[in-house]
Design a protein around this motif. Structure first.
Motif, short mmCIF file in Angstrom:
data_model
loop_
_atom_site.label_atom_id
_atom_site.label_comp_id
_atom_site.label_asym_id
_atom_site.label_seq_id
_atom_site.Cartn_x
_atom_site.Cartn_y
_atom_site.Cartn_z
N ASP A 117 20.28 -28.97 65.11
CA ASP A 117 20.83 -27.96 66.01
C ASP A 117 20.81 -26.56 65.43
N ARG A 126 12.77 -25.69 72.69
CA ARG A 126 12.72 -25.15 74.06
C ARG A 126 11.31 -24.65 74.38
N TYR A 129 8.99 -28.05 74.71
CA TYR A 129 9.26 -28.92 75.85
C TYR A 129 9.33 -28.15 77.17
N GLU A 176 15.14 -38.03 73.23
CA GLU A 176 16.52 -38.18 73.67
C GLU A 176 17.47 -37.36 72.81
N ARG A 179 16.95 -33.74 73.77
CA ARG A 179 17.50 -33.47 75.10
C ARG A 179 19.00 -33.23 75.04
N ARG A 180 19.70 -34.08 74.31
CA ARG A 180 21.15 -33.95 74.24
C ARG A 180 21.57 -32.68 73.50
N LEU A 182 19.75 -29.90 73.17
CA LEU A 182 19.41 -28.75 74.01
C LEU A 182 20.41 -28.60 75.16
N ALA A 183 21.08 -29.69 75.54
CA ALA A 183 22.08 -29.63 76.60
C ALA A 183 23.43 -29.15 76.09
N GLY A 184 23.56 -28.96 74.76
CA GLY A 184 24.79 -28.37 74.24
C GLY A 184 25.56 -29.19 73.23
N GLU A 185 25.16 -30.45 72.99
CA GLU A 185 25.86 -31.24 71.99
C GLU A 185 25.40 -30.84 70.59
#
Length: 212
Positions: A117, A126, A129, A176, A179-180, A182-185
């Protein structure tokens, strides 16, 4: 991956090879900085060459396609699974060696696993993908990884089938995780489930293709 620094030369590496490696790194770093600022499709190769202070033919000697300016950071790792199999400890199965390879990567937050992260890594993911041409070319690198792994597993169609399944699993696990994040986790939040998913994936592989 993103943010990699030029490492000191390997033992015995000559001056010419060190200069080539540094030129390659400079071109890629320049290109990625421009892509992150303006988007992959908005930056022409001629501008990258000028910013890196090389000619366009020189740029294409290092990177045959525009996409390679970004994706060589994946390509540099495409034989890592095969190497994990070839260098496994005595008595360890290929699947056990590959599972350990993935878990070790998660532990050190290797960007290849998607479990990282850092801002520069997130920006790189980003870019990749979010750009269809980069995603499409990424599959070509994964195809080479699959062929290298098949060679390490042994001759015949069985090894090729196993390699295809393993590389697909590695891709899905990394996607996976990315994805998580990049979604903020955070990587720390994702890590326990990433490790559990890795163990589950290799349990399924062991049932499907065996452990030898």
């Amino acid at each position: 991956m993103s943010g990699e620094a030029v490492r000191d030369g390997a033992p015995g590496e000559g001056l010419r090879e060190r200069k080539r490696r540094r030129t390659r790194q400079t071109i890629s770093d320049t290109a990625i900085a421009l892509f992150l600022a303006r988007g992959f499709d908005a930056v022409p190769v001629t501008e990258i060459a000028a910013a890196a202070d090389v000619s366009k033919p020189t740029l294409f000697r290092y990177f045959p396609a525009k996409e390679d300016l970004v994706l060589h950071r994946f390509a540099d790792h495409e034989t890592d699974p095969a190497r994990a199999v070839r260098t496994r400890p005595p008595g360890a199965t290929p699947l056990a060696a590959l599972e350990r390879y993935v878990l070790d990567g998660l532990a050190r937050r290797d960007p290849v696993t998607g479990l990282n992260d850092l801002p520069e890594v997130l920006a790189f993911h980003r870019l990749v993908y979010g750009t269809p041409s980069l995603v499409a070319r990424l599959y070509a690198f994964q195809g080479r990884s699959e062929r290298a792994l098949a060679e390490a597993l042994g001759p015949g169609v069985r090894a090729r089938l196993a390699a295809g399944q393993i590389v697909a699993v590695l891709r899905i696990l990394a996607e996976e995780n990315a994805r998580r994040i990049l979604a903020g986790e955070s990587a720390e939040e994702v890590r326990p489930e990433a490790e559990a998913a890795t163990r589950l994936a290799f349990e399924q592989l062991a049932r499907g293709i065996g452990t030898e």
